[in-house]
Design a protein around this motif. Structure first.
Motif, PDB file in Angstrom:
ATOM      1  N   PHE A 184       0.856  -1.186   0.000  1.00 49.22           N
ATOM      2  CA  PHE A 184       0.000   0.000   0.000  1.00 49.22           C
ATOM      3  C   PHE A 184       0.890   1.233   0.000  1.00 49.22           C
ATOM      4  O   PHE A 184       1.702   1.416   0.913  1.00 49.22           O
ATOM      5  CB  PHE A 184      -0.892   0.034   1.251  1.00 49.22           C
ATOM      6  N   ARG A 189      -3.712   5.876   1.614  1.00 45.63           N
ATOM      7  CA  ARG A 189      -4.222   4.514   1.602  1.00 45.63           C
ATOM      8  C   ARG A 189      -4.563   3.957   2.986  1.00 45.63           C
ATOM      9  O   ARG A 189      -4.911   2.779   3.121  1.00 45.63           O
ATOM     10  CB  ARG A 189      -3.230   3.590   0.880  1.00 45.63           C
TER      11      ARG A 189
ATOM     12  N   ASP B 188      -7.838   8.237  -4.527  1.00 43.79           N
ATOM     13  CA  ASP B 188      -7.598   8.048  -3.088  1.00 43.79           C
ATOM     14  C   ASP B 188      -8.193   9.170  -2.252  1.00 43.79           C
ATOM     15  O   ASP B 188      -8.406   8.988  -1.047  1.00 43.79           O
ATOM     16  CB  ASP B 188      -6.094   8.086  -2.786  1.00 43.79           C
TER      17      ASP B 188
END
Lengths: 202, 202
Positions: A184, A189, B188
């Motif tokens: 990640f 994230r 994201d």
């Protein structure tokens, strides 16, 4: 048990996103009942391997990043002021970390937090060996021993090896988390990391 | 009223992260009671301005991205298969979008969704003008008119101008959202976008 494996947290001490992520990933690890292994690496070699560049030096992206770091600081309440100089070489701090970590992992993490705070909250130049030694001293370590660790071939090698091992696992930025081999990238994230830990992956 | 300003959603039709973000940002806009303005741009000029490079061509980052797109598809349930060829020039699709948008914004968005799905779910080559015209036809537009729009100086100029205006606002990647002049880069950032919309910013 697979679910008790450590979360590997890769970062560079000179990375604002690494700083912002440090507390959060510890909290996620605690929530999941897993240890968190802090791995300071050097972004220079990682950038060389990946072709990545410093955010701050890139047109448009550099300005966005500075804006974003201020915004993240306001959002999270984490003390932050864009440091000057920026970036700095973080190799001395990383070597001292590894020296401490060999005997006391908890103390090494406390030192790492102190390094991050010194640079990003208090504007101290952590690229300066004397400053790193002073911070080690403030954390209860011997100043002369810290200075010696910075030039000790053993910690030089450890620092280099950990960076190379990280690159070998695909790490190209800071922060970078690996959970049971699942990668990640980025503090963005963290919500996905939480979901991965809660569900066991998908 | 400031809070009813449109959310600007910048993307390239050849961007997987743009594809994954398209439905989500519409949902966020609807939740916030705001319109969402879709702005297809060309990443080529944006990358030139920012020094950015294609993810897929970068060592380490390329492999990570491919893994991440598969993971996002599994997480979201959005139909996805890595297309071949990848990437493709998205300029024909963008020009047809602008041609449609001038007369019917709803139809233009439906066409944009169809283009994304054709490429990322069904593996059709949206870099091919005939394929783009066929998709326009499937969406109820005149095929010959769509083909003409691709070479029409008006839509060429519109496509170029929107890309340049985006770069002028700091856009350097896809997706990129701007809300009342506040920039958010990447799919994201959707959780942060939601918080920004809910709170009015911080």
């Amino acid at each position: 048990m697979e679910m008790t494996n450590a979360i590997d947290f890769y970062f560079d001490f000179s990375s604002p996103y690494g700083y912002f992520a440090a507390d959060a990933i510890e909290a996620e690890a605690a929530r999941a009942g897993r240890p968190c292994r802090w791995v300071p690496i050097l972004l220079g070699p990682a950038f060389k391997a990946s072709g990545n560049q410093l955010l701050i030096e890139q047109p448009l992206k550099g300005a966005y990043s500075r804006h974003d770091w201020d915004r993240l600081a306001r959002l999270t309440g984490i003390p932050y002021a864009f440091p000057d100089p920026f970036p700095v070489a973080s190799v001395a701090a990383a070597r001292v970390f590894w020296w401490q970590d060999a005997s006391d992992g908890v103390a090494a993490k406390a030192f790492a937090r102190a390094i991050f705070a010194a640079y990003f909250a208090h504007g101290r130049n952590i690229g300066d060996k004397a400053v790193v030694a002073a911070i080690a001293d403030e954390c209860g370590h011997d100043r002369a021993a810290a200075l010696a660790a910075m030039d000790d071939p053993a910690w030089k090698a450890k620092c280099r090896d950990e960076t190379e091992a990280a690159i070998g696992r695909g790490v190209f930025g800071s922060p970078f988390f690996i959970i049971d081999d699942e990668p990640f990238w980025g503090s963005d994230r963290l919500p996905m990391v939480r979901r991965w830990l809660e569900t066991g992956g998908w």
